[in-house]
Design a protein around this motif. Structure first.
Motif, short mmCIF file in Angstrom:
data_model
loop_
_atom_site.label_atom_id
_atom_site.label_comp_id
_atom_site.label_asym_id
_atom_site.label_seq_id
_atom_site.Cartn_x
_atom_site.Cartn_y
_atom_site.Cartn_z
N MET A 141 0.80 -1.07 0.01
CA MET A 141 0.10 0.15 0.11
C MET A 141 0.99 1.40 -0.16
N ASN A 142 0.71 2.02 -0.79
CA ASN A 142 1.17 3.41 -0.92
C ASN A 142 0.86 4.44 0.03
N ILE A 156 -3.80 1.79 -6.71
CA ILE A 156 -3.87 3.30 -6.92
C ILE A 156 -2.39 3.48 -7.24
N ARG A 157 -2.35 4.13 -8.82
CA ARG A 157 -1.15 4.23 -9.30
C ARG A 157 -0.28 5.55 -8.91
N TYR A 158 0.92 5.75 -9.10
CA TYR A 158 1.75 6.84 -8.88
C TYR A 158 1.36 7.86 -9.86
N ASN A 217 -7.02 11.36 -1.04
CA ASN A 217 -7.81 10.63 -0.42
C ASN A 217 -8.16 9.22 -1.17
N LYS A 218 -7.76 8.10 -0.35
CA LYS A 218 -7.57 6.86 -1.15
C LYS A 218 -8.70 6.33 -1.51
N LEU A 248 -0.21 13.04 -10.49
CA LEU A 248 1.12 12.54 -9.90
C LEU A 248 0.70 12.39 -8.42
N ASN A 249 0.76 11.12 -7.76
CA ASN A 249 0.69 10.87 -6.38
C ASN A 249 2.01 11.05 -5.62
N ALA A 250 1.95 11.38 -4.54
CA ALA A 250 3.25 11.41 -3.63
C ALA A 250 2.68 11.51 -2.16
#
Length: 137
Positions: free
Chosen positions: A1-2, A67-69, A25-26, A82-84
């Protein structure tokens, strides 16, 4: 899990780029991204119905449901998600895109392109669309 905490949304139209860092928010991210993609592309396309944005990354049904980056939308102007975990990493990404935009901004620009950007990629209108779907960080 990221452990994503933030998303950088980049809206691109010709050589014009707008950047927004929003809260991640995942539980709601995929739905928010899909709804934003539909509305923002509708604005950027001038309400054209022919663009099939549901062929883009936000609508792809990954088997693992992770969920991808990064997600890309290539339609009437691009949208990147872009998620971080950290804002400072996203700020570095903004600087890279700004360097690309600077290179694209060199030289003569047709008045019709500048008019299209004003009509279909106005910062205030894009901001309102983003703000409608995500909380600005």
């Amino acid at each position: 899990m990221n452990d994503y905490r933030y998303t950088l949304i980049i809206s691109q139209y010709y050589h014009s780029y707008h950047y927004f860092i929003v809260e991640f928010n995942k539980d709601t991210f995929v739905k928010q991204m899909q709804e934003l993609t539909k509305e923002l592309n509708k604005y950027k396309s001038g309400n054209k119905e022919h663009t099939d944005i549901e062929q883009s990354d936000p609508f792809y049904n990954y088997e693992d449901n992770k969920i991808r980056y990064r997600y890309n939308v290539n339609a009437d102007g691009d949208i990147y998600f872009l998620n971080a975990k950290y804002v400072n990493w996203l700020q570095g990404q903004i600087r890279e895109y700004q360097n690309t935009a600077r290179q694209m901004n060199k030289g003569y620009k047709k008045k019709s392109v500048l008019d299209a950007i004003w009509e279909h990629h106005n910062y205030d209108k894009v901001f309102k669309i983003i703000e409608k779907h995500f909380t600005i960080a």
